[in-house]
Design an enzyme around this catalytic site. Structure first.
Site, PDB file in Angstrom:
ATOM      1  N   ASP A 150       0.969  -1.238   0.084  1.00 26.89           N
ATOM      2  CA  ASP A 150      -0.163  -0.097   0.221  1.00 26.89           C
ATOM      3  C   ASP A 150       0.962   1.298   0.036  1.00 26.89           C
ATOM      4  OD1 ASP A 150      -2.465   1.622   0.503  1.00 26.89           O
ATOM      5  OD2 ASP A 150      -1.637   1.609   2.564  1.00 26.89           O
ATOM      6  N   ASP A 152      -0.229   5.074   1.043  1.00 21.88           N
ATOM      7  CA  ASP A 152      -0.376   6.208   2.058  1.00 21.88           C
ATOM      8  C   ASP A 152      -0.357   5.439   3.530  1.00 21.88           C
ATOM      9  OD1 ASP A 152      -2.003   8.824   0.472  1.00 21.88           O
ATOM     10  OD2 ASP A 152      -1.946   6.827  -0.553  1.00 21.88           O
ATOM     11  N   GLU A 159      -1.416  10.592   4.410  1.00 25.47           N
ATOM     12  CA  GLU A 159      -2.433  10.248   3.711  1.00 25.47           C
ATOM     13  C   GLU A 159      -2.562  11.399   2.637  1.00 25.47           C
ATOM     14  OE1 GLU A 159      -4.679   7.555   3.554  1.00 25.47           O
ATOM     15  OE2 GLU A 159      -3.456   6.392   5.162  1.00 25.47           O
ATOM     16  N   ARG A 195     -14.744  12.050  -0.626  1.00 23.99           N
ATOM     17  CA  ARG A 195     -13.417  12.790  -0.678  1.00 23.99           C
ATOM     18  C   ARG A 195     -13.126  13.732  -1.665  1.00 23.99           C
ATOM     19  NH1 ARG A 195      -9.676   8.440   1.997  1.00 23.99           N
ATOM     20  NH2 ARG A 195     -10.605   7.198   0.595  1.00 23.99           N
ATOM     21  N   SER A 238      -2.286   0.999  -4.585  1.00 21.27           N
ATOM     22  CA  SER A 238      -2.974   2.044  -3.849  1.00 21.27           C
ATOM     23  C   SER A 238      -4.432   2.416  -4.085  1.00 21.27           C
ATOM     24  CB  SER A 238      -1.805   2.919  -3.801  1.00 21.27           C
ATOM     25  OG  SER A 238      -2.441   4.349  -3.138  1.00 21.27           O
ATOM     26  N   GLY A 239      -5.127   2.824  -3.034  1.00 20.08           N
ATOM     27  CA  GLY A 239      -6.264   3.555  -3.056  1.00 20.08           C
ATOM     28  C   GLY A 239      -6.112   4.845  -3.320  1.00 20.08           C
ATOM     29  N   LYS A 283      -6.705  -4.127  -5.770  1.00 22.64           N
ATOM     30  CA  LYS A 283      -5.538  -4.300  -5.184  1.00 22.64           C
ATOM     31  C   LYS A 283      -4.779  -5.871  -5.194  1.00 22.64           C
ATOM     32  CE  LYS A 283      -4.861  -0.542  -2.203  1.00 22.64           C
ATOM     33  NZ  LYS A 283      -4.423  -0.172  -0.591  1.00 22.64           N
ATOM     34  N   ASP A 306      -1.964  -1.104   5.931  1.00 25.99           N
ATOM     35  CA  ASP A 306      -2.285  -0.806   7.154  1.00 25.99           C
ATOM     36  C   ASP A 306      -3.942  -0.665   7.322  1.00 25.99           C
ATOM     37  OD1 ASP A 306      -2.154   1.476   5.444  1.00 25.99           O
ATOM     38  OD2 ASP A 306      -2.611   2.749   7.209  1.00 25.99           O
ATOM     39  N   ASN A 309      -8.795  -1.684   3.502  1.00 24.49           N
ATOM     40  CA  ASN A 309      -8.638  -1.930   2.026  1.00 24.49           C
ATOM     41  C   ASN A 309      -7.635  -2.755   1.578  1.00 24.49           C
ATOM     42  OD1 ASN A 309      -9.928  -0.993  -0.638  1.00 24.49           O
ATOM     43  ND2 ASN A 309      -8.138   0.363  -0.961  1.00 24.49           N
TER      44      ASN A 309
END
Length: 350
Positions: A150, A152, A159, A195, A238-239, A283, A306, A309
């Site tokens: 991941d 962030d 983030e 967001r 990554s998201g 992912k 972490d 997701n």
């Protein structure tokens, strides 16, 4: 060795690191009164069952080979309390690794319930501020493998979307949604749309500002260098956003980066994401596609993250590692890193 005389000593003082342990088993018994360490026995002799004691050890051992890994600075007392608290029976010291200027000790152990012992170990490690892992068939550092991370709060300390939002003047609103998504209380795709929508009309220039000051997670560069020396492939799934994942890919010479693309028009963010959203499912698919692309065995795959997701990706790998993670992720991970840098992973690998 009487326990009362060595309780305070680190393992590396009681059993100094030595290359001679490699390929051998050193019988190891830790009771409430003594630490007993017998002379190393050749692994081939153990396989042939030359001694009665060896045969008994083999007969009573679990069918699944489990390893407890701790660092050499761990004291004898900490090891005893760890094994007791996590319901582990230690029967042999199988290897001592010297990596990145630190020693780690690998023990053959038995337990009644792997998931329960792992959860207990995660809590013990947090409470006592030490690193330890309970591993089953861990990937080998010395064979080519794949690590997908991941971005962030895993490879970087921030983030990115929260940093963008802060510069755009909507930091509090976005941070609250981010936290809900990380804890698994809000669907990731839904949270991302919410967001990003709040970033509408923010100037594109703030992306460059965040990228310029982006803080790498401690140990990241050491981890990447160490894995590359052994022919590993490394990628980001990554998201977050391609603007930053591509930046890291170039900076660290990674083998791939997959993330969401912010839509930009006229030098401003439109509040939309271009294309399909990189969520938990994507992912996990990324890890599988990369292992196929590079012709790597599934047994040599590692995923690290972490947040909620990341769970599908971590579950798809041979080893899923939680890095300074949310409680939900700690509960389900194969192993965790709670206090150290990312390069701690080098010691979790066999």
């Amino acid at each position: 060795m009487p326990l009362e005389s060595i309780n305070h000593l680190a393992l590396e003082l009681c059993i100094p690191p030595s290359a001679t342990i490699t390929g051998n088993l050193c019988f190891f018994q830790l009771t409430d009164t003594d630490l007993k360490v017998e002379a190393a026995v050749c692994a081939a002799d153990i396989a042939r069952g030359k001694t009665e004691e060896t045969q008994q050890q083999t007969t009573t051992a679990s069918q699944d080979t489990l390893e407890l890994v701790v660092f050499g600075q761990t004291t004898v007392d900490q090891l005893y309390r760890l094994a007791d608290s996590c319901r582990l029976d230690i029967n042999a010291l199988t290897r001592i690794n010297l990596r990145n200027k630190l020693s780690s000790y690998r023990f053959s152990v038995r337990c009644e319930n792997l998931q329960t012992s792992r959860q207990l170990l995660a809590q013990f490690s947090l409470t006592h501020q030490l690193e330890a892992a309970l591993l089953k068939d861990a990937p080998s550092l010395n064979e080519p493998g794949l690590l997908v991370m991941d971005m962030d709060s895993t490879t970087i300390e921030i983030e990115c979307i929260d940093e963008i939002a802060a510069l755009a003047g909507v930091g509090q609103q976005v941070a609250e949604v981010t936290e809900l998504a990380m804890q698994g209380k809000l669907d990731f795709a839904q949270s991302l749309v919410q967001r990003v929508a709040r970033l509408k009309d923010a100037p594109e220039s703030i992306l460059a500002q965040v990228a310029r000051d982006i803080p790498l997670m401690p140990g990241l560069e050491t981890l990447v260098a160490g894995l590359k020396q052994h022919g590993w492939r490394i990628a980001i799934a990554s998201g977050g956003f391609t603007y930053f994942s591509d930046h890291l890919c170039r900076l660290l010479a990674l083998d791939g980066a997959f993330a969401n693309e912010l839509e930009i028009s006229g030098g401003k963010l439109t509040g939309n994401v271009s294309g399909d959203i990189v969520d938990a499912k994507v992912k996990a698919e990324t890890l599988n596609l990369l292992s196929q692309k590079f012709s790597l065995s599934h047994s040599q795959t590692v995923a690290m993250g972490d947040g909620a997701n990341d769970l599908l990706m971590m579950g798809s790998a041979a080893l899923g590692v939680a890095y300074k993670a949310k409680p939900l992720v700690l509960e389900q991970a194969d192993a965790s890193i709670n206090h150290s840098g990312l390069d701690c992973l080098l010691h979790w690998l066999a």
